[in-house]
Design a protein around this motif. Structure first.
Motif, PDB file in Angstrom:
ATOM      1  N   ARG A 166       2.413   1.270  -4.759  1.00  0.00           N
ATOM      2  CA  ARG A 166       2.662   2.382  -3.798  1.00  0.00           C
ATOM      3  C   ARG A 166       1.896   3.263  -3.374  1.00  0.00           C
ATOM      4  NH1 ARG A 166       8.772   3.130  -4.501  1.00  0.00           N
ATOM      5  NH2 ARG A 166       8.778   1.410  -2.705  1.00  0.00           N
ATOM      6  N   GLY A 167       1.169   4.028  -3.822  1.00  0.00           N
ATOM      7  CA  GLY A 167       0.654   5.494  -3.555  1.00  0.00           C
ATOM      8  C   GLY A 167      -1.403   5.330  -3.800  1.00  0.00           C
ATOM      9  N   SER A 217      -5.223   3.437  -2.068  1.00  0.00           N
ATOM     10  CA  SER A 217      -5.325   3.350  -0.599  1.00  0.00           C
ATOM     11  C   SER A 217      -5.640   1.768  -0.608  1.00  0.00           C
ATOM     12  CB  SER A 217      -7.173   3.788  -0.630  1.00  0.00           C
ATOM     13  OG  SER A 217      -8.010   3.556  -2.411  1.00  0.00           O
TER      14      SER A 217
END
Length: 144
Positions: A110-111, A113
């Protein structure tokens, strides 16, 4: 206006059900033969909405989530909706361990790149089942 997102969610959730409930039909474009919402009878509308009404009433703690999903669905492109349907079908056929792994991967990605997500996907595909279990233990899903 609040009913529109809920209606969209209801219709999206009913699509797989209607496909299973009726025998396969020859491939043809029936879009033109299906009436618009305003042209449906009250009974036809009730048939479409009843399953959602029951789910809504039976799950008061899920109402915020259901409403948020309906709002997101309204803003999706047709391609995004197709991908969402494929994901829902994959999820339906996963076992408990696979679902836990999917939650852990999703939470981790989710967080990240795009490059990092792609690297983790490649790493995941190269792992053995035991290595995947260890990875999930080290990276538990946030919301089981």
């Amino acid at each position: 206006m609040r009913a529109l997102p809920i209606l969209a969610l209801a219709l999206a959730m009913l699509l797989p059900c209607t496909a299973m409930a009726s025998p396969p039909q020859p491939a043809q474009d029936t879009t033109a033969t299906r009436p618009a919402w305003d042209d449906l009878t009250a009974q036809q509308r009730e048939t479409l909405i009843a399953p959602l009404r029951a789910r809504w009433d039976d799950n008061p703690d899920q109402r915020d989530r259901m409403y948020e999903h309906a709002q997101r669905w309204q803003h999706m492109t047709p391609d995004q909706r197709k991908r969402a349907h494929r994901g829902m079908n994959r999820w339906k056929h996963m076992g408990p361990e696979q679902r836990e792994q999917a939650r852990a991967l999703f939470g981790k990605m989710r967080g990240m790149s795009k490059e990092d997500r792609d690297a983790l996907r490649r790493q995941w595909h190269d792992m053995t089942p035991e290595q995947r279990r260890q990875w999930v233990e080290q990276n538990p899903p946030a919301d089981p």
